[in-house]
Design a protein around this motif. Structure first.
Motif, PDB file in Angstrom:
ATOM      1  N   GLN A 143      -0.960  11.248   3.886  1.00 25.26           N
ATOM      2  CA  GLN A 143      -1.373  10.122   4.024  1.00 25.26           C
ATOM      3  C   GLN A 143      -0.505   8.830   3.727  1.00 25.26           C
ATOM      4  O   GLN A 143      -0.332   7.778   4.261  1.00 25.26           O
ATOM      5  CB  GLN A 143      -2.963   9.885   3.825  1.00 25.26           C
ATOM      6  CG  GLN A 143      -3.832  10.716   4.345  1.00 25.26           C
ATOM      7  CD  GLN A 143      -5.352  10.955   3.875  1.00 25.26           C
ATOM      8  OE1 GLN A 143      -5.566  10.067   3.125  1.00 25.26           O
ATOM      9  NE2 GLN A 143      -6.199  11.532   4.643  1.00 25.26           N
ATOM     10  N   THR A 144      -0.307   8.893   2.291  1.00 26.24           N
ATOM     11  CA  THR A 144       0.544   8.061   1.721  1.00 26.24           C
ATOM     12  C   THR A 144       1.961   7.926   2.370  1.00 26.24           C
ATOM     13  O   THR A 144       2.478   6.777   2.498  1.00 26.24           O
ATOM     14  CB  THR A 144       0.628   8.479   0.120  1.00 26.24           C
ATOM     15  OG1 THR A 144      -0.565   8.347  -0.270  1.00 26.24           O
ATOM     16  CG2 THR A 144       1.633   7.312  -0.459  1.00 26.24           C
TER      17      THR A 144
ATOM     18  N   GLN B  54       1.826   6.021   5.677  1.00 22.94           N
ATOM     19  CA  GLN B  54       1.780   4.586   5.323  1.00 22.94           C
ATOM     20  C   GLN B  54       3.100   3.899   5.097  1.00 22.94           C
ATOM     21  O   GLN B  54       3.323   2.820   5.410  1.00 22.94           O
ATOM     22  CB  GLN B  54       0.745   4.282   4.077  1.00 22.94           C
ATOM     23  CG  GLN B  54      -0.733   4.512   4.322  1.00 22.94           C
ATOM     24  CD  GLN B  54      -1.812   4.424   3.373  1.00 22.94           C
ATOM     25  OE1 GLN B  54      -1.183   4.314   2.271  1.00 22.94           O
ATOM     26  NE2 GLN B  54      -3.018   4.231   3.535  1.00 22.94           N
ATOM     27  N   CYS B  55       3.711   4.692   4.172  1.00 20.85           N
ATOM     28  CA  CYS B  55       5.199   4.171   4.017  1.00 20.85           C
ATOM     29  C   CYS B  55       6.068   4.115   5.083  1.00 20.85           C
ATOM     30  O   CYS B  55       7.180   3.347   5.085  1.00 20.85           O
ATOM     31  CB  CYS B  55       5.848   4.988   2.737  1.00 20.85           C
ATOM     32  SG  CYS B  55       5.027   5.118   1.165  1.00 20.85           S
TER      33      CYS B  55
ATOM     34  N   ALA C 144       5.079   3.402   8.029  1.00 19.32           N
ATOM     35  CA  ALA C 144       4.471   2.520   9.146  1.00 19.32           C
ATOM     36  C   ALA C 144       5.711   1.563   9.494  1.00 19.32           C
ATOM     37  O   ALA C 144       6.580   1.201   8.534  1.00 19.32           O
ATOM     38  CB  ALA C 144       3.423   1.922   8.575  1.00 19.32           C
TER      39      ALA C 144
END
Length: 112
Positions: free
Chosen positions: A32-33, A36-37, A39
């Motif tokens: 998930q992290t 996000q990075c 994106a």
């Protein structure tokens, strides 16, 4: 060395592996992290999994990890397995890797 920058490719991989459920959950949460990075079409961040000492050394050489200090460095003890999770951030925008290595063999050195 196994590299993943999307949840779908990670899930396809871990569903075929006999990893403990807690490790699988940890990998999914870390993804998930990573996503996000990544994106905005930047796929420079990823999860890297090394299942052997040879693969661990290959990852450390490829990313020149001896030149960096991990943001986090922890051991995950699960049943008869022990995994090491290190997070490396390489840039100001948070890009980097989440590096999991099998430490069950006892070849990895470090503190718990």
């Amino acid at each position: 060395m196994n590299k993943f920058s999307t949840a779908s490719t990670l899930l396809q991989f871990i569903l075929k592996k006999p990893y403990p459920d807690e490790l699988k959950k940890n990998l999914v949460l870390a993804m998930q992290t990573v996503e996000q990075c990544n994106a905005g079409d930047d796929n420079s961040s990823c999860i890297v999994i090394a299942e052997s000492e040879v693969e661990r050394q290959e990852v450390e050489d490829w990313y020149r990890l001896n030149d960096f200090y991990p943001e986090t460095d922890e051991y995950i003890a699960l049943n008869n397995q022990r995994w090491r999770k290190r997070v490396y951030v390489f840039g100001d925008y948070g890009n980097g890797i989440v590096f999991y290595s099998n430490a069950s063999s006892g070849n990895e050195k470090g503190n718990e």
